[in-house]
Design an enzyme around this catalytic site. Structure first.
Site, mmCIF file in Angstrom:
data_model
loop_
_atom_site.group_PDB
_atom_site.id
_atom_site.type_symbol
_atom_site.label_atom_id
_atom_site.label_comp_id
_atom_site.label_asym_id
_atom_site.label_seq_id
_atom_site.Cartn_x
_atom_site.Cartn_y
_atom_site.Cartn_z
ATOM 1 C CG ASP A 42 -2.064 0.937 1.153
ATOM 2 O OD1 ASP A 42 -2.000 1.887 0.354
ATOM 3 O OD2 ASP A 42 -3.045 0.749 1.888
ATOM 4 C CG ASP A 43 -0.067 4.710 0.021
ATOM 5 O OD1 ASP A 43 -0.882 4.316 -0.830
ATOM 6 O OD2 ASP A 43 -0.360 5.509 0.931
ATOM 7 N NE ARG A 86 -6.084 -1.055 -1.700
ATOM 8 C CZ ARG A 86 -5.112 -1.707 -1.058
ATOM 9 N NH1 ARG A 86 -5.257 -2.983 -0.772
ATOM 10 N NH2 ARG A 86 -4.013 -1.087 -0.692
ATOM 11 C CB SER A 161 -6.682 3.246 4.799
ATOM 12 O OG SER A 161 -6.672 3.104 3.398
ATOM 13 C CG ASP A 279 -2.322 0.856 -3.081
ATOM 14 O OD1 ASP A 279 -1.170 1.315 -2.964
ATOM 15 O OD2 ASP A 279 -3.242 1.154 -2.296
#
Length: 443
Positions: A42-43, A86, A161, A279
């Site tokens: 994520d990121d 996603r 998140s 992502d």
């Protein structure tokens, strides 16, 4: 009537051998379908991996994975932020098709990925796979949108998140609850200690691999990290020269290493497809040498590190600049797993299987890729070496930079998007403008 067993024995033996052979063939067919793991961070930025030039920390396990498969230098995601990216991965479709192309879902959101969408998990489940989602979902926290209603047999993780944990949204006067942690549909914990999330997800993936049944498996491991706030377990705090962010990435690399180690111990590594990517671009990390970051349609917001390994099939040590995206994973895995996609489903990705098996002999077709901004607007389009920016909502300051002008970049020689050549290539600008407007109007 007496039966002469000596006379019957040869026929009985042939009968047993034929049936045994038939059973063995069926079992072999099942075993030959590869296991599939999508390791989704994520990121994590383009420059946040050793093999992509990371500085201040090491990622030996993921670098080794790249050495044993294909490393993609032109690997894209269809959105600049979590939810739409996603949605694109799990449907093989631009997020606008599922109406999830604007911003992200929040704890107060009522919507999610429509159960009418045909997901990768549903496709693989119908193809004979067990399916599992471990980690962050972020495609709707209401029951109808959750993983168990989207084709996943198992879910172990959180619905959105980690920064939404017990967060107060002042503009709408909404207090979100402590971060919910689920096993399937059961809430097993509220507000988990986030420093152990990476470790817990890794242990769950390992347990599922070791306790698998005879079917091939699909594990979608969607780590919360390195999304902020950053957390690393005590074993990794202080390990990197790049502070907590580097510690977090090193723990994610450890996670990949532990899973690969388990696959090898179980004797199934050779027949497991392992896909690593992120992502979207980084919020805290590095997208070097790209311009921009998370939430922006510059390259740094949507070009991410990508690795695909399948030791039994994919040749080792390949690095390619062929353009691919996470939208391609759905049709590719459908082909490889001999799973069916409904004919009426409009897919936006292509089947990469021939390229994966013979990257030196296969040239992928040139095709456009469309960059949708966080506000849902189509801001840019890429075709071949050209990328055209039509507008800019984030990553451009009108007060200091003036009104955004249409910008064209030749990514073959200008990966950092520094030299606007729109004035010298009017025909290309016109062609790409028409292409973008036509697609956005039809989708």
């Amino acid at each position: 009537m007496k039966i002469n067993l000596r006379l019957c024995w040869p026929a009985l033996l042939v009968f047993l051998l034929i049936n045994l052979s038939s059973c063995t063939d069926k079992g072999t067919n099942t075993e030959n379908k590869p296991n599939i793991i999508i390791f989704f961070t994520d990121d994590q930025g383009y420059g946040d991996l050793g093999s992509f030039g990371a500085e201040g920390f090491e990622t030996p396990h993921l670098d080794q994975l790249a050495a044993e498969g294909i490393r993609f230098t032109n690997f894209y995601v269809p959105a600049t932020v979590c939810t739409p990216s996603r949605a694109g991965l799990l449907t093989g479709r631009y997020p606008k098709r599922s109406n999830l192309h604007e911003a992200v879902l929040f704890p107060y959101s009522d919507g999610g990925l429509s159960p009418n969408e045909f997901t990768m998990a549903e496709m693989l489940k119908e193809g004979g796979y067990t399916t599992s989602c471990i980690g962050k979902w972020h495609l709707g926290h209401k029951e109808e949108f959750m993983p168990n209603n989207q084709g996943f047999d198992e879910f172990y993780g959180v619905p959105y998140s980690n920064d939404m944990d017990n967060h107060y949204y002042e503009k709408i006067d909404f207090q979100s609850p402590p971060l919910p942690f689920y096993r399937n549909t059961e809430l097993i914990e509220s507000g988990p200690d986030q420093q152990f999330l990476t470790k817990r997800y890794t242990e769950e993936a390992i347990a599922q691999i070791k306790n698998r049944d005879q079917k091939p498996f699909f594990i979608y491991l969607a780590h919360n990290m390195p999304h902020t706030p950053l957390f690393a377990s005590p074993a990794f705090k202080g390990k990197s020269k790049n502070g907590l962010y580097g510690d977090v990435i090193m723990e994610l690399d450890w996670s990949a290493g532990e899973i690969i180690k388990t696959l090898k111990e179980e004797g199934i590594y050779e027949n497991t497809i392992f896909i690593f990517t992120s992502d979207n671009g980084p919020a805290k990390g590095s997208a070097k040498p790209l311009r921009g970051k998370k939430a922006q349609t510059w390259e740094g917001g949507q070009r991410v590190p990508g690795i695909i390994s399948w030791p039994g099939k994919i040749p080792k040590g390949k690095v390619t600049d062929e353009f691919v995206s996470t939208l391609d994973l759905f049709p590719t895995l459908a082909k490889i797993s001999s799973s069916a996609i409904p004919k009426e489903t409009q897919m936006d990705g292509i089947d990469l299987s021939a390229f994966l098996l013979a990257p030196e002999k296969t040239i992928l077709p040139e095709r456009p890729f469309f960059f949708y901004a966080r506000n849902g607007d189509l801001e840019a389009v890429r075709l071949g070496k050209w990328k055209l920016h039509l507008k800019k909502s984030i990553g451009w300051n009108e007060d200091s930079d003036g009104e955004f002008q249409v910008a064209l970049y030749n990514l073959e020689v200008d990966i950092a998007e520094k030299n606007n050549v729109a004035n010298q290539n009017a025909d290309t600008v016109a062609k790409l403008t028409a292409l973008a407007k036509g697609f956005d109007g039809d989708i």
